[in-house]
Design a protein around this motif. Structure first.
Motif, PDB file in Angstrom:
ATOM      1  N   VAL A 173      -0.293  -5.497  -5.146  1.00  0.00           N
ATOM      2  CA  VAL A 173      -0.254  -4.040  -5.074  1.00  0.00           C
ATOM      3  C   VAL A 173      -1.668  -3.534  -4.834  1.00  0.00           C
ATOM      4  CG1 VAL A 173       0.214  -1.929  -6.363  1.00  0.00           C
ATOM      5  CG2 VAL A 173       1.752  -3.898  -6.584  1.00  0.00           C
ATOM      6  N   ASP A 174      -1.866  -2.842  -3.734  1.00  0.00           N
ATOM      7  CA  ASP A 174      -3.201  -2.341  -3.402  1.00  0.00           C
ATOM      8  C   ASP A 174      -3.529  -1.059  -4.160  1.00  0.00           C
ATOM      9  OD1 ASP A 174      -3.570  -4.422  -1.701  1.00  0.00           O
ATOM     10  OD2 ASP A 174      -3.413  -3.274   0.158  1.00  0.00           O
ATOM     11  N   HIS A 175      -4.774  -0.966  -4.603  1.00  0.00           N
ATOM     12  CA  HIS A 175      -5.328   0.261  -5.187  1.00  0.00           C
ATOM     13  C   HIS A 175      -4.514   0.788  -6.370  1.00  0.00           C
ATOM     14  CE1 HIS A 175      -7.760  -0.099  -1.717  1.00  0.00           C
ATOM     15  NE2 HIS A 175      -7.001   0.566  -0.878  1.00  0.00           N
ATOM     16  N   CYS A 176      -3.884  -0.131  -7.102  1.00  0.00           N
ATOM     17  CA  CYS A 176      -3.076   0.256  -8.274  1.00  0.00           C
ATOM     18  C   CYS A 176      -1.979   1.257  -7.903  1.00  0.00           C
ATOM     19  CB  CYS A 176      -3.941   0.846  -9.384  1.00  0.00           C
ATOM     20  SG  CYS A 176      -5.251  -0.235  -9.981  1.00  0.00           S
ATOM     21  N   MET A 177      -1.592   1.296  -6.637  1.00  0.00           N
ATOM     22  CA  MET A 177      -0.612   2.234  -6.088  1.00  0.00           C
ATOM     23  C   MET A 177      -1.095   3.680  -6.209  1.00  0.00           C
ATOM     24  SD  MET A 177       2.099   1.734  -4.272  1.00  0.00           S
ATOM     25  CE  MET A 177       2.641   0.084  -4.749  1.00  0.00           C
ATOM     26  N   LYS A 178      -2.408   3.853  -6.173  1.00  0.00           N
ATOM     27  CA  LYS A 178      -3.047   5.160  -6.030  1.00  0.00           C
ATOM     28  C   LYS A 178      -2.554   6.232  -7.004  1.00  0.00           C
ATOM     29  CE  LYS A 178      -4.802   4.704  -1.391  1.00  0.00           C
ATOM     30  NZ  LYS A 178      -5.127   5.419  -0.141  1.00  0.00           N
ATOM     31  N   PRO A 179      -2.718   6.032  -8.297  1.00  0.00           N
ATOM     32  CA  PRO A 179      -2.357   7.087  -9.252  1.00  0.00           C
ATOM     33  C   PRO A 179      -3.179   8.348  -8.978  1.00  0.00           C
ATOM     34  CG  PRO A 179      -3.758   5.441 -10.296  1.00  0.00           C
ATOM     35  CD  PRO A 179      -3.387   4.886  -8.955  1.00  0.00           C
ATOM     36  N   GLN A 180      -2.553   9.489  -9.118  1.00  0.00           N
ATOM     37  CA  GLN A 180      -3.215  10.757  -8.806  1.00  0.00           C
ATOM     38  C   GLN A 180      -4.046  11.212 -10.016  1.00  0.00           C
ATOM     39  OE1 GLN A 180      -2.555  11.977  -5.321  1.00  0.00           O
ATOM     40  NE2 GLN A 180      -2.243   9.784  -5.641  1.00  0.00           N
ATOM     41  N   ILE A 181      -5.192  10.574 -10.182  1.00  0.00           N
ATOM     42  CA  ILE A 181      -6.013  10.769 -11.377  1.00  0.00           C
ATOM     43  C   ILE A 181      -6.537  12.196 -11.466  1.00  0.00           C
ATOM     44  CG2 ILE A 181      -8.089   9.967 -12.584  1.00  0.00           C
ATOM     45  CD1 ILE A 181      -7.632   7.238 -11.202  1.00  0.00           C
ATOM     46  N   ALA A 182      -6.944  12.757 -10.350  1.00  0.00           N
ATOM     47  CA  ALA A 182      -7.499  14.113 -10.364  1.00  0.00           C
ATOM     48  C   ALA A 182      -6.477  15.143 -10.827  1.00  0.00           C
ATOM     49  CB  ALA A 182      -8.029  14.481  -8.982  1.00  0.00           C
TER      50      ALA A 182
ATOM     51  N   LEU B 291       0.844  -1.189   0.000  1.00  0.00           N
ATOM     52  CA  LEU B 291       0.000   0.000   0.000  1.00  0.00           C
ATOM     53  C   LEU B 291       0.878   1.237   0.000  1.00  0.00           C
ATOM     54  CD1 LEU B 291      -2.850   1.284   0.346  1.00  0.00           C
ATOM     55  CD2 LEU B 291      -2.426   1.205   2.820  1.00  0.00           C
ATOM     56  N   GLY B 292       0.759   2.056  -1.046  1.00  0.00           N
ATOM     57  CA  GLY B 292       1.571   3.260  -1.108  1.00  0.00           C
ATOM     58  C   GLY B 292       1.058   4.208  -2.176  1.00  0.00           C
TER      59      GLY B 292
END
Length: 220
Positions: free
Chosen positions: A101-110, A78-79
């Motif tokens: 990998v959780d949440h696709c490593m949180k790409p900053q889509i916004a 998670l990161g």
């Protein structure tokens, strides 16, 4: 322990992802105890909330990663995109570690963060055997997101990992910050529409069963 108690009470909970304190080697006793439970499947340290981006590479944490390998427990990574290179190094260091990998490593889509994220996630896919959890995207998008906003990120994950290493997740209730559960389900249907029935079935359940080694006998 509370979550394992819930898992004991119902077949609807097939597995539990838990936590131990990686900074306390004495916590190996907890890992050893939890690992004996048939529904304890993985651990997830909250790396996204740790100030030191290099935390996971600290030598004093070696015991924890080796203990996960020794006890057959997986690791939920998670990161944020800034952690991607560190995770590549970590997975090279422990090639026997089973990773998702959780949440696709949180790409900053916004913030239109595709270019800052895409090369790193592709490296993880090509240089390790990690799986990727297709979840958590709506909370990284703007509040008025549409499936089209998510599509480049989902397509890149599918291309990088292949449908055989992607696991869908609801991220409920956190997803409700930007979407209802039903809205994320509807978006998922649209985003996976180009795949075959077997590939969709794998992403929506089969891959999770395989990665987490779940016993779903007798469940819906």
């Amino acid at each position: 322990q509370y979550m394992l108690g819930i898992a004991d009470s119902t077949a609807r909970v097939a597995g539990v992802v838990g936590w131990i304190d990686f900074e306390r080697p004495d916590h190996i006793r907890h890992l050893e105890r939890f690992a004996q439970h048939e529904k304890f499947r993985s651990v997830r340290p909250m790396i996204q909330d740790i100030a030191d981006d290099d935390w996971m590479l600290r030598p004093d944490l070696d015991w924890a990663f080796r203990a996960l390998i020794d006890h057959g427990v997986a690791f939920d990574a998670l990161g944020f995109p800034r952690h991607l290179d560190r995770f590549v190094t970590l997975f090279e260091r422990y090639p026997e570690l089973r990773v998702i990998v959780d949440h696709c490593m949180k790409p900053q889509i916004a913030d239109q963060g595709f270019d800052a994220w895409a090369p790193g996630i592709a490296r993880i896919a090509s240089e390790s055997g990690a799986y990727c959890k297709l979840s958590g995207l709506v909370t990284e998008a703007s509040e008025n997101w549409t499936p089209d906003d998510l599509k480049p990120y989902v397509d890149h994950v599918l291309e990088s990992f292949g449908p055989e290493r992607v696991v869908w997740g609801s991220d409920w209730p956190v997803c409700t910050l930007h979407a209802t559960y039903d809205q994320w389900i509807e978006a998922t249907d649209l985003l996976l529409a180009g795949l075959g029935a077997d590939e969709r079935a794998a992403i929506l359940g089969g891959n999770a069963v395989r990665f987490y080694r779940l016993d779903v006998t007798g469940t819906d």
